[in-house]
Design a protein around this motif. Structure first.
Motif, short mmCIF file in Angstrom:
data_model
loop_
_atom_site.label_atom_id
_atom_site.label_comp_id
_atom_site.label_asym_id
_atom_site.label_seq_id
_atom_site.Cartn_x
_atom_site.Cartn_y
_atom_site.Cartn_z
N VAL A 101 0.84 -1.19 0.00
CA VAL A 101 0.00 0.00 0.00
C VAL A 101 0.88 1.25 0.00
CG1 VAL A 101 -1.96 -1.12 1.13
CG2 VAL A 101 -0.23 0.04 2.53
N ARG A 102 0.28 2.38 -0.40
CA ARG A 102 0.94 3.68 -0.38
C ARG A 102 0.15 4.62 0.51
NH1 ARG A 102 -0.33 3.15 -5.37
NH2 ARG A 102 -1.36 5.17 -5.47
N ALA A 103 0.84 5.29 1.41
CA ALA A 103 0.21 6.32 2.24
C ALA A 103 0.65 7.67 1.71
CB ALA A 103 0.61 6.16 3.69
N CYS A 104 -0.32 8.52 1.42
CA CYS A 104 -0.04 9.86 0.91
C CYS A 104 -0.48 10.88 1.96
CB CYS A 104 -0.79 10.11 -0.39
SG CYS A 104 -0.45 8.87 -1.65
N GLY A 105 0.45 11.70 2.42
CA GLY A 105 0.14 12.77 3.35
C GLY A 105 0.24 14.09 2.61
N LYS A 106 -0.73 14.98 2.84
CA LYS A 106 -0.75 16.26 2.14
C LYS A 106 -1.24 17.36 3.09
CE LYS A 106 -2.94 18.57 -1.77
NZ LYS A 106 -3.95 18.44 -2.83
N VAL A 107 -0.46 18.43 3.20
CA VAL A 107 -0.87 19.57 4.02
C VAL A 107 -1.96 20.32 3.27
CG1 VAL A 107 -0.14 21.75 5.06
CG2 VAL A 107 1.38 19.76 5.13
N ILE A 108 -3.08 20.62 3.95
CA ILE A 108 -4.16 21.34 3.29
C ILE A 108 -4.39 22.74 3.87
CG2 ILE A 108 -5.34 19.27 2.45
CD1 ILE A 108 -7.28 19.50 4.79
N LYS A 109 -3.78 23.03 5.03
CA LYS A 109 -3.89 24.37 5.62
C LYS A 109 -2.68 24.61 6.50
CE LYS A 109 -5.85 28.18 7.20
NZ LYS A 109 -5.49 29.41 6.61
N VAL A 110 -2.03 25.75 6.26
CA VAL A 110 -0.86 26.13 7.06
C VAL A 110 -1.19 27.40 7.81
CG1 VAL A 110 1.58 26.78 7.00
CG2 VAL A 110 0.69 25.17 5.32
N GLY A 111 -1.05 27.35 9.12
CA GLY A 111 -1.23 28.53 9.96
C GLY A 111 0.05 28.85 10.68
N GLU A 112 0.02 29.86 11.52
CA GLU A 112 1.20 30.26 12.29
C GLU A 112 1.59 29.18 13.30
OE1 GLU A 112 4.43 32.48 13.24
OE2 GLU A 112 3.00 32.96 11.65
N ASN A 113 0.60 28.59 13.98
CA ASN A 113 0.86 27.60 15.02
C ASN A 113 0.30 26.22 14.74
OD1 ASN A 113 2.14 29.46 16.87
ND2 ASN A 113 0.12 30.36 17.14
N ILE A 114 -0.60 26.13 13.77
CA ILE A 114 -1.31 24.88 13.48
C ILE A 114 -1.28 24.60 11.98
CG2 ILE A 114 -3.63 23.80 13.45
CD1 ILE A 114 -2.63 23.94 16.27
N CYS A 115 -1.08 23.33 11.64
CA CYS A 115 -1.24 22.87 10.25
C CYS A 115 -2.28 21.76 10.25
CB CYS A 115 0.06 22.31 9.69
SG CYS A 115 1.28 23.52 9.21
N VAL A 116 -3.04 21.67 9.17
CA VAL A 116 -3.99 20.58 8.98
C VAL A 116 -3.54 19.79 7.75
CG1 VAL A 116 -6.40 19.96 8.53
CG2 VAL A 116 -5.88 21.90 10.03
N ALA A 117 -3.53 18.49 7.89
CA ALA A 117 -3.11 17.62 6.78
C ALA A 117 -4.13 16.51 6.60
CB ALA A 117 -1.73 17.04 7.06
N GLU A 118 -4.17 15.98 5.39
CA GLU A 118 -5.01 14.82 5.12
C GLU A 118 -4.11 13.66 4.72
OE1 GLU A 118 -7.74 15.86 2.00
OE2 GLU A 118 -6.16 16.00 0.50
N GLY A 119 -4.58 12.47 5.00
CA GLY A 119 -3.83 11.27 4.64
C GLY A 119 -4.74 10.25 3.99
N GLU A 120 -4.17 9.49 3.10
CA GLU A 120 -4.89 8.39 2.45
C GLU A 120 -3.95 7.21 2.35
OE1 GLU A 120 -7.93 10.63 -0.62
OE2 GLU A 120 -6.06 9.80 -1.43
N ILE A 121 -4.49 6.03 2.57
CA ILE A 121 -3.77 4.80 2.25
C ILE A 121 -4.46 4.22 1.04
CG2 ILE A 121 -3.07 2.51 3.00
CD1 ILE A 121 -3.12 3.52 5.88
N ILE A 122 -3.69 4.05 -0.03
CA ILE A 122 -4.18 3.54 -1.30
C ILE A 122 -3.78 2.08 -1.41
CG2 ILE A 122 -4.21 3.88 -3.81
CD1 ILE A 122 -5.09 6.39 -2.22
N ASN A 123 -4.75 1.21 -1.69
CA ASN A 123 -4.45 -0.22 -1.78
C ASN A 123 -3.94 -0.60 -3.17
OD1 ASN A 123 -6.76 -0.51 -3.39
ND2 ASN A 123 -8.00 -1.37 -1.73
N GLU A 124 -3.69 -1.89 -3.35
CA GLU A 124 -3.10 -2.38 -4.60
C GLU A 124 -3.99 -2.20 -5.83
OE1 GLU A 124 0.10 -5.76 -3.28
OE2 GLU A 124 -1.93 -6.45 -3.69
N ILE A 125 -5.30 -2.07 -5.62
CA ILE A 125 -6.18 -1.86 -6.77
C ILE A 125 -6.59 -0.39 -6.90
CG2 ILE A 125 -7.00 -4.26 -6.91
CD1 ILE A 125 -9.55 -3.34 -5.45
N ASN A 126 -5.76 0.48 -6.29
CA ASN A 126 -5.90 1.93 -6.41
C ASN A 126 -7.16 2.50 -5.76
OD1 ASN A 126 -3.81 3.52 -7.20
ND2 ASN A 126 -4.70 4.06 -9.15
#
Length: 144
Positions: A101-126
């Protein structure tokens, strides 16, 4: 294994690779970083028998750890040292023994003190097997 650098500064790239490769938990679980970009990280993982639950599928705690690792390193790719404040995980499809599997992490909001990120685990059949959202507190920036 060479980690693809998708546009971050070489010094930060080397520091991230070093941090990742020297993480005891990363070593224990066998995570492999594939690429780093500006606010984006991709990690590969292939579950062994030791990380399965009683149903014979990947334990949810390991899936959450994989998502947290991908999201945390996506924040780090912006030159920020952070710690997880909160995380939400949705388990959509089971992940089986030996399934790469592949785990993809992506920052979706950057603040001065806080960041928000999303993650997905993609399986073998996408398909998205796990979806997560995390909040990260910025402890400091690299070089400070």
């Amino acid at each position: 294994m060479t980690v693809l650098n998708k546009g971050i500064k070489q010094e930060l790239y080397k520091e991230i690779i070093n941090d990742f490769q020297n993480s005891p938990l990363v070593k224990l679980l066998g995570f492999n970083m594939l690429e780093i970009g500006n606010g984006i990280v991709v990690i590969e993982f292939q579950p062994r028998k030791e990380v399965l639950n009683t149903l014979g599928i990947l334990h949810g705690g390991v899936s959450a750890t994989l998502c947290d690792t991908a999201m945390g390193f996506s924040v780090k790719s912006l030159g920020k040292i952070s710690t997880t404040v909160e995380m939400k995980v949705n388990y959509l499809y089971p992940i089986n023994l030996g399934e790469r599997v592949r785990a993809c992490g992506k920052v979706i909001k950057v603040g001065e003190n806080i960041c928000v990120a999303e993650g997905e685990i993609i399986n073998e059949i996408n398909k998205v097997a796990v979806k997560s959202l995390g909040t990260y507190f910025i402890l400091k920036k690299y070089g400070n």
